[in-house]
Design a protein around this motif. Sequence first.
Motif, mmCIF file in Angstrom:
data_model
loop_
_atom_site.group_PDB
_atom_site.id
_atom_site.type_symbol
_atom_site.label_atom_id
_atom_site.label_comp_id
_atom_site.label_asym_id
_atom_site.label_seq_id
_atom_site.Cartn_x
_atom_site.Cartn_y
_atom_site.Cartn_z
ATOM 1 N N GLY A 105 -2.334 -7.887 -5.516
ATOM 2 C CA GLY A 105 -1.842 -6.582 -5.058
ATOM 3 C C GLY A 105 -2.877 -5.733 -4.351
ATOM 4 N N ASN A 106 -3.921 -6.370 -3.769
ATOM 5 C CA ASN A 106 -4.926 -5.634 -2.980
ATOM 6 C C ASN A 106 -5.615 -4.509 -3.739
ATOM 7 O OD1 ASN A 106 -4.459 -7.139 -0.665
ATOM 8 N ND2 ASN A 106 -2.733 -5.854 -0.086
ATOM 9 N N LEU A 118 -9.871 0.207 -10.772
ATOM 10 C CA LEU A 118 -9.113 -0.494 -9.739
ATOM 11 C C LEU A 118 -8.478 0.554 -8.861
ATOM 12 C CD1 LEU A 118 -7.415 -2.937 -12.215
ATOM 13 C CD2 LEU A 118 -8.803 -3.704 -10.302
ATOM 14 N N SER A 119 -8.543 0.351 -7.556
ATOM 15 C CA SER A 119 -7.905 1.358 -6.706
ATOM 16 C C SER A 119 -7.232 0.700 -5.512
ATOM 17 C CB SER A 119 -8.906 2.406 -6.234
ATOM 18 O OG SER A 119 -10.042 1.786 -5.689
ATOM 19 N N ARG A 120 -6.192 1.375 -5.048
ATOM 20 C CA ARG A 120 -5.509 0.910 -3.843
ATOM 21 C C ARG A 120 -4.815 2.094 -3.205
ATOM 22 N NH1 ARG A 120 0.271 -1.348 -5.503
ATOM 23 N NH2 ARG A 120 0.145 -2.616 -3.655
ATOM 24 N N LYS A 121 -4.429 1.884 -1.928
ATOM 25 C CA LYS A 121 -3.686 2.938 -1.224
ATOM 26 C C LYS A 121 -2.311 2.384 -0.898
ATOM 27 C CE LYS A 121 -6.758 6.305 0.589
ATOM 28 N NZ LYS A 121 -8.024 6.348 1.242
ATOM 29 N N VAL A 122 -1.304 3.188 -1.171
ATOM 30 C CA VAL A 122 0.066 2.786 -0.859
ATOM 31 C C VAL A 122 0.712 3.911 -0.076
ATOM 32 C CG1 VAL A 122 2.329 2.171 -1.815
ATOM 33 C CG2 VAL A 122 0.255 1.430 -2.991
ATOM 34 N N ALA A 123 0.907 3.684 1.213
ATOM 35 C CA ALA A 123 1.567 4.671 2.086
ATOM 36 C C ALA A 123 0.990 6.070 1.904
ATOM 37 C CB ALA A 123 3.078 4.675 1.817
ATOM 38 N N GLY A 124 -0.308 6.197 2.032
ATOM 39 C CA GLY A 124 -0.922 7.524 1.968
ATOM 40 C C GLY A 124 -1.237 7.999 0.566
ATOM 41 N N ARG A 242 4.398 1.614 -7.587
ATOM 42 C CA ARG A 242 3.012 1.730 -7.121
ATOM 43 C C ARG A 242 2.157 0.557 -7.574
ATOM 44 N NH1 ARG A 242 5.909 5.838 -6.995
ATOM 45 N NH2 ARG A 242 5.514 7.458 -5.432
ATOM 46 N N GLY A 243 2.830 -0.484 -8.032
ATOM 47 C CA GLY A 243 2.125 -1.720 -8.379
ATOM 48 C C GLY A 243 1.648 -1.793 -9.811
ATOM 49 N N ASN A 247 3.448 -7.325 -14.602
ATOM 50 C CA ASN A 247 2.563 -8.331 -14.027
ATOM 51 C C ASN A 247 1.137 -7.779 -13.945
ATOM 52 O OD1 ASN A 247 2.517 -10.967 -12.804
ATOM 53 N ND2 ASN A 247 1.871 -9.894 -10.961
ATOM 54 N N PHE A 248 1.029 -6.548 -13.471
ATOM 55 C CA PHE A 248 -0.267 -5.879 -13.367
ATOM 56 C C PHE A 248 -0.895 -5.748 -14.751
ATOM 57 C CE2 PHE A 248 -3.373 -2.946 -11.682
ATOM 58 C CZ PHE A 248 -3.628 -2.088 -12.730
#
Lengths: 278, 164
Positions: A105-106, A118-124, A242-243, A247-248
């Motif tokens: 999940g990037n 852990l960090s990620r960006k999803v549509a802003g 938001r992931g 599973n996460f």
Amino acid sequence: MLSLLRCVPRALGAAATGFRAAAPASPLPQLLQPALRPCLRPFGLLSVRAGSARRSDLLKPPAPCSCGCGALHTEGDKAFVEFLTDEIKEEKKIQKHKSLPKMSGNWELEVNGTEAKLSRKVAGEKITVTFNINNSIPPTFGGGEEEPSQDQKTEEQEPELTSTPNFVVEVTKSDGKKTLVLDCHYPEDEFGNEEDSDIFSIKEVSFQATGDSEWRDTNYTLNTDSLDWALYDHLMDFLEDRGVDNNFADELVELSTALEHQEYITFLEDLKGFVKSQ
Amino acid sequence: MSLVIKNLQRVVPIRRVPLRRKMDIVRGILGVKNFDLGIICVDNKSIQHINRIYRKKNVPTDVLSFPFHENLKAGDFPRPASSDDYNLGDVFLGVEYIFQQCKENEDYYDILTVTATHGLCHLLGFTHNSEAEWQKMYNQEKLVLEELNRYTGARLQPLSRGLY
């Protein structure tokens, strides 16, 4: 060979106390009696010479090591180092992941000692998930009615320890003013029965000012213990979008367990080096 | 009283809100909104395990129901003796099995709803062990789903359709 240190709560404090308890006793009374004739030797040396034949080795204070490093190296230290050498070897043998497993999940991972982010960006939106592997391994309890037979016990290995840390999800929208903070936990049942529980649950929810490192107790915190189930489901679906889903949560356990094991081995190595101190 | 949805699996992503919305309507139609109900989503491995233990069938399935009121006759309403008895029981949904059975033109959440409704009817004493029993169950499911279809615009059909 079983990793004994991994089978029981790590009672390093108790072990150290036990080690410290082996201090020498005070000198025997007869040694304090004045010498019959004048002596030029220092009193301390006299008492050693006078009593050494009668003193038990147990009462001898540990002598500094002859290696000249100036540190204290006792027989106990030597045994400790030998034990740790074996322990480290065994732990490395059973180490499941030599490097930390990747999350799908990037998610970008940052590790700072025992804390992982852990960090990620999803549509802003920016989503971060933070957890600490300290105290993240729940105790395992033996079964009551279903004690394994002797044959089963010899064949079965010790249960695998898994790290199930609490984790904090922070969601910041593109305007960046407020961050929604959700404190999530893995189920904990004193009997180890997690069969009918969600894989993870949301325990508390609150808003914090974005970028504020200090937690504000004055901000309202929603506790989900007695929360309306419909609202709870909305929060879970919000995280899922938001992931942060089952599973996460399962992958985070893998990551946390690997990190915890890594840190444990490093700690044992540091401990060995410290005790050896050469 | 509460509808509690739990998701114990990671094979199929499950959104709780759509399932809750539809099952709340179903509970209202059946007149059991004041009873607790559990809907637990599990994968093939888990439902096969439960099926093996309780029905001696070592295969995964779509739904298993565990009624709180065990001796309810089809069409009878539970008679709670105390506040603790306001409970219908649990419906285990084999969401992975359902997903695998779901046809391309079918909406997964519609099928989940139909299956959960079937499970809920079991909790209320309906069975399909004989043709007569099946007829009662089929009629009950049809009644509920027709009403649900009026609310949602869907065209759901009973799970027990075609069993006899």
